[in-house]
Design a protein around this motif. Structure first.
Motif, PDB file in Angstrom:
ATOM      1  N   GLY A  83      30.214  48.431  30.852  1.00 16.91           N
ATOM      2  CA  GLY A  83      31.228  48.555  32.119  1.00 16.91           C
ATOM      3  C   GLY A  83      31.549  49.918  32.300  1.00 16.91           C
ATOM      4  O   GLY A  83      31.766  50.667  31.149  1.00 16.91           O
ATOM      5  N   VAL A  84      32.005  50.278  33.399  1.00 14.71           N
ATOM      6  CA  VAL A  84      32.199  51.735  33.676  1.00 14.71           C
ATOM      7  C   VAL A  84      33.455  51.880  34.416  1.00 14.71           C
ATOM      8  O   VAL A  84      33.718  51.360  35.433  1.00 14.71           O
ATOM      9  N   VAL A  85      34.410  52.809  33.923  1.00 15.81           N
ATOM     10  CA  VAL A  85      35.667  53.276  34.503  1.00 15.81           C
ATOM     11  C   VAL A  85      35.426  54.738  34.701  1.00 15.81           C
ATOM     12  O   VAL A  85      35.307  55.527  33.772  1.00 15.81           O
ATOM     13  N   PHE A  86      35.013  55.255  36.011  1.00 15.67           N
ATOM     14  CA  PHE A  86      34.794  56.539  36.308  1.00 15.67           C
ATOM     15  C   PHE A  86      36.018  57.322  36.544  1.00 15.67           C
ATOM     16  O   PHE A  86      37.150  56.953  36.599  1.00 15.67           O
ATOM     17  N   GLN A  87      35.834  58.601  36.378  1.00 11.11           N
ATOM     18  CA  GLN A  87      36.929  59.592  36.524  1.00 11.11           C
ATOM     19  C   GLN A  87      37.510  59.450  37.771  1.00 11.11           C
ATOM     20  O   GLN A  87      38.973  59.483  37.684  1.00 11.11           O
ATOM     21  N   TYR A 102      35.415  40.374  42.954  1.00  9.69           N
ATOM     22  CA  TYR A 102      34.420  39.221  43.629  1.00  9.69           C
ATOM     23  C   TYR A 102      33.027  40.032  43.831  1.00  9.69           C
ATOM     24  O   TYR A 102      31.823  39.534  43.511  1.00  9.69           O
ATOM     25  N   ILE A 103      33.054  41.069  44.909  1.00  8.52           N
ATOM     26  CA  ILE A 103      31.981  41.975  45.076  1.00  8.52           C
ATOM     27  C   ILE A 103      31.018  42.349  43.716  1.00  8.52           C
ATOM     28  O   ILE A 103      29.881  42.330  43.449  1.00  8.52           O
ATOM     29  N   HIS A 104      31.946  42.953  42.794  1.00  2.00           N
ATOM     30  CA  HIS A 104      31.537  43.280  41.655  1.00  2.00           C
ATOM     31  C   HIS A 104      30.642  42.429  40.857  1.00  2.00           C
ATOM     32  O   HIS A 104      29.642  42.563  40.286  1.00  2.00           O
ATOM     33  N   ALA A 105      31.650  41.077  40.801  1.00  6.21           N
ATOM     34  CA  ALA A 105      30.922  39.804  40.061  1.00  6.21           C
ATOM     35  C   ALA A 105      29.461  39.594  40.447  1.00  6.21           C
ATOM     36  O   ALA A 105      28.643  39.376  39.796  1.00  6.21           O
ATOM     37  N   ARG A 118      35.713  34.092  35.864  1.00 10.75           N
ATOM     38  CA  ARG A 118      35.682  35.503  35.247  1.00 10.75           C
ATOM     39  C   ARG A 118      36.635  36.378  35.872  1.00 10.75           C
ATOM     40  O   ARG A 118      37.398  37.305  35.274  1.00 10.75           O
ATOM     41  N   VAL A 119      36.706  36.351  37.070  1.00 10.21           N
ATOM     42  CA  VAL A 119      37.321  37.260  37.953  1.00 10.21           C
ATOM     43  C   VAL A 119      38.922  37.047  37.557  1.00 10.21           C
ATOM     44  O   VAL A 119      39.586  37.802  37.695  1.00 10.21           O
ATOM     45  N   LYS A 120      39.149  35.660  37.673  1.00 11.90           N
ATOM     46  CA  LYS A 120      40.614  35.156  37.375  1.00 11.90           C
ATOM     47  C   LYS A 120      41.185  35.913  35.938  1.00 11.90           C
ATOM     48  O   LYS A 120      42.213  36.347  35.856  1.00 11.90           O
ATOM     49  N   GLU A 121      40.246  35.525  35.159  1.00 11.00           N
ATOM     50  CA  GLU A 121      40.647  35.831  33.633  1.00 11.00           C
ATOM     51  C   GLU A 121      40.826  37.542  33.390  1.00 11.00           C
ATOM     52  O   GLU A 121      41.749  38.066  33.083  1.00 11.00           O
ATOM     53  N   ALA A 122      39.737  38.440  34.277  1.00 14.49           N
ATOM     54  CA  ALA A 122      40.101  39.919  34.291  1.00 14.49           C
ATOM     55  C   ALA A 122      41.353  40.039  34.962  1.00 14.49           C
ATOM     56  O   ALA A 122      42.113  41.116  34.401  1.00 14.49           O
ATOM     57  N   ALA A 152      35.715  46.598  35.141  1.00 16.29           N
ATOM     58  CA  ALA A 152      34.598  46.782  34.500  1.00 16.29           C
ATOM     59  C   ALA A 152      34.467  45.667  33.310  1.00 16.29           C
ATOM     60  O   ALA A 152      33.362  45.618  32.451  1.00 16.29           O
ATOM     61  N   LEU A 153      35.424  44.781  33.196  1.00 19.03           N
ATOM     62  CA  LEU A 153      35.291  43.770  32.283  1.00 19.03           C
ATOM     63  C   LEU A 153      34.589  42.438  32.475  1.00 19.03           C
ATOM     64  O   LEU A 153      34.491  41.277  32.128  1.00 19.03           O
ATOM     65  N   VAL A 154      34.493  42.404  34.013  1.00 24.75           N
ATOM     66  CA  VAL A 154      34.344  40.920  34.611  1.00 24.75           C
ATOM     67  C   VAL A 154      32.845  40.440  33.985  1.00 24.75           C
ATOM     68  O   VAL A 154      32.931  39.377  34.014  1.00 24.75           O
ATOM     69  N   HIS A 155      31.933  41.263  33.919  1.00 26.07           N
ATOM     70  CA  HIS A 155      30.658  40.668  33.451  1.00 26.07           C
ATOM     71  C   HIS A 155      30.664  40.916  31.852  1.00 26.07           C
ATOM     72  O   HIS A 155      29.466  40.825  31.414  1.00 26.07           O
ATOM     73  N   GLU A 156      31.733  41.175  31.194  1.00 24.10           N
ATOM     74  CA  GLU A 156      31.815  40.963  30.028  1.00 24.10           C
ATOM     75  C   GLU A 156      30.674  42.048  29.045  1.00 24.10           C
ATOM     76  O   GLU A 156      29.671  41.520  28.443  1.00 24.10           O
ATOM     77  N   PRO A 157      30.989  42.943  29.384  1.00 18.49           N
ATOM     78  CA  PRO A 157      30.033  44.341  28.655  1.00 18.49           C
ATOM     79  C   PRO A 157      30.084  44.356  27.307  1.00 18.49           C
ATOM     80  O   PRO A 157      31.288  43.883  26.641  1.00 18.49           O
ATOM     81  N   GLU A 158      29.001  44.807  26.616  1.00 16.89           N
ATOM     82  CA  GLU A 158      29.173  45.196  25.250  1.00 16.89           C
ATOM     83  C   GLU A 158      29.928  46.533  24.942  1.00 16.89           C
ATOM     84  O   GLU A 158      30.457  46.564  23.923  1.00 16.89           O
TER      85      GLU A 158
END
Lengths: 322, 254
Positions: A83-87, A102-105, A118-122, A152-158
């Motif tokens: 997951g990425v949060v850009f500058q 939603y679009i990200h997911a 997942r969207v709701k949880e995030a 960045a967390l919606v897709h549960e990144p490592e």
């Protein structure tokens, strides 16, 4: 097991005939579950490193594995796991918070009930659920950052990458963003890699840091390790009557201040107080070395450009150095 | 296909939220229709001209103006790629594991639907002016509008995906391409008596085939066989979608 393994990473930018070496052989490892920080001044190569680790930029040479996959040869595998949060914010301002997630997911292949959950949880995680139907353009800077973390967390990144996550935020929003980053790391067990040029951020937030300067890592370790390795504590005493320097420690007089360089603070303080009590102690202060001092000791430059130093501060700095 | 759907959804959502801004793109072709069209129609609507044109001037012009609206909307949608570059959203798309062709194609499809809707709006607005329009030609017009929109949107995205970074640069390239393509297409005048050099441009201008096909559908007059129009537009759309995808797949953030 490592979440990130980087070996001798180099990146040369070519602009016409001019070549700029952004990374000059960077090597480091981040363990799974760690909250790791990359500290360095602007232009040190932090963003370049993040862009390479997130597959958006190819290195000139060297090797990097993220979540066990090569960032050049296995881009898709890496992308799936990070997951990425850009500058700079990368949100669509003309969509609502919910629509952005939603679009990200969907871009990450989620669908149906799972996507909604997942969207709701995030959104709940960053306390933005009640604002889900607002257009992002109406959000404050802090809210946008939180929304980006949620996204960045919606897709549960490592592994979660954050490039200067609190730059431009007010102190309150900063503290909140820190809390969420800690939460991601501790509650969700996600490895966090962040870059920052704020030494307090690296100090308070990160478990382990690497200090990067001019494309090279110049120190690595926990903030405590780095500080004790490089610096001593300085006790500052002001007295009513003129007092001599204490002989047991390295001591200097600057105006009406006495600057004493010590290692063990508690033991030294007792002695110092006893020694100066007859002179009437007005003020007693302990300066511990900061990561700023560590950076100064290693590079001879300040991490942040600050105003002109007064002489006492300069001496404090010098006394901290070994 | 979730990525394709996601980007399609995004384009339509954004369109819906910025109706006002997008409506401006209908205004220009409408102004052409009202002033240029009625201006000339008042002199040209004489029997001999109607014989040359095959119909009255405003009916002759309406398909041209619809094609122009579709072209402008679809082509300018390429700007959204530049917006995304400047506002950072492009990175979000590039770092996702979704195949790039899907996210670009979703975007192009979304923009083409919007451009087609613009074409239909213009058709409705122009209807009271063009008295000999054949309503039965609407379905074919919509189909032609959509196919050509795919090509124009792909062309716009292609230019925006290349090294173009600013709106100004895109605007400059857009103006340089758009006006000649509109003028050379025969949107406003019949093609039959043009000088040779003119044909070099008209023949390779995809707008020509869009205008011609729509004119056959709505006014019953045309220059090329309809199958040729359709073939040219389909090939144009396919070629530029493939090109745009190829370029977009190599896009980095450097």
């Amino acid at each position: 097991m490592y979440a990130i393994e980087v070996e001798d990473l180099r990146k040369v930018y070519k602009q016409g005939k001019v070549e700029v070496e952004a990374l000059r052989g960077v090597t480091f490892k981040v363990r799974k579950g760690e909250l790791f920080g990359f500290l360095g001044p602007n232009g040190a190569g932090k963003t370049t490193t993040i862009l390479i680790l997130t597959t958006l930029l190819e290195p000139t040479s060297g090797k990097a594995l993220v979540a066990g996959h090569d960032v050049v040869k296995e881009k898709e595998e890496v992308r799936r796991r990070i997951g990425v949060v850009f500058q700079d914010p990368a949100l669509d301002n003309y969509l609502t918070a919910y629509e952005n997630l939603y679009i990200h997911a969907k871009l990450y292949g989620l669908r149906g009930k799972e996507l909604e959950e997942r969207v709701k949880e995030a959104l709940r995680f960053v306390d933005l659920w009640e604002h889900k139907d607002r257009l992002v353009i109406t959000f404050s800077g802090g809210m946008r950052r939180r929304l980006e973390i949620a996204r960045a967390l919606v897709h549960e990144p490592e592994v979660l990458f954050l490039d200067e996550p609190t730059t431009g935020l007010d102190p309150q929003s900063r503290a909140k963003v820190w809390d969420y980053i800690r939460g991601v790391n501790k509650e969700k067990g996600v490895t966090v890699f962040l870059t920052t040029h704020y030494m307090d951020e690296a100090d308070k937030l990160c478990e382990r840091i690497a200090i990067i300067d001019r494309g090279k890592i110049i120190a690595e370790g926990s903030p405590e390790e780095l500080k004790t390795k490089v610096g001593k504590n300085v006790v500052i005493v002001e007295t009513e009557r003129e007092a001599p320097c204490i002989e047991k420690y390295k001591c200097e007089k600057v105006g009406n201040k006495l600057l004493i360089s010590v290692e063990g603070v508690t033991k030294a303080l007792i002695e110092i107080i006893e020694f100066y009590r007859p002179y009437g102690i007005i003020k007693l202060d302990v300066k511990k070395p900061s990561l700023d001092d560590v950076f100064l000791a290693l590079t001879g430059r300040e991490l942040r450009e600050e105003g002109p130093e007064d002489f006492a501060r300069y001496v404090i700095r010098r006394m901290m150095m070994r | 296909m979730e990525a394709l759907k996601a980007m399609f959804y995004r384009q339509l959502k954004r369109f819906w939220r910025s109706k006002g801004r997008v409506a401006m793109l209908v205004l220009m072709p409408l102004l052409w229709m009202v002033f240029f069209g009625i201006g000339w129609a008042s002199s040209l609507n004489v029997p001999i001209m109607e014989q040359i044109l095959g119909t009255d001037y405003l009916t002759f012009m309406l398909p041209g103006v619809i094609a122009m609206a579709v072209f402008m909307t679809a082509f300018m949608s390429g700007v959204s790629v530049i917006w995304d570059k400047q506002f950072g959203f492009l990175k979000e798309v590039l770092v996702a594991p979704a195949p790039r062709w899907q996210s670009l194609l979703g975007r192009i499809l979304g923009d083409s639907v919007i451009a087609t809707i613009q074409g239909i709006i213009l058709f409705l607005l122009g209807l009271p002016l063009a008295k000999n329009v054949m309503l039965s030609g609407l379905p074919l017009t919509v189909l032609v509008a959509f196919i050509s929109a795919l090509g124009f949107a792909a062309l716009g995205s292609l230019i925006a995906s290349m090294k173009v970074r600013s709106f100004e640069a895109f605007q400059a390239i857009a103006n340089m391409l758009m006006m000649p393509m509109i003028f050379a297409s025969g949107a406003f005048f019949p093609l039959m008596n043009l000088p040779d050099w003119f044909w070099y441009i008209t023949d390779i201008d995809p707008m020509t085939y869009a205008v011609d096909a729509m004119r056959q559908a709505l006014a019953g007059v045309g220059y090329y066989p309809l199958w040729l129009d359709m073939l040219a537009l389909t090939l144009f759309a396919l070629a530029f979608i493939v090109l745009a995808v190829k370029v977009f797949e190599r896009t980095t953030v450097e």
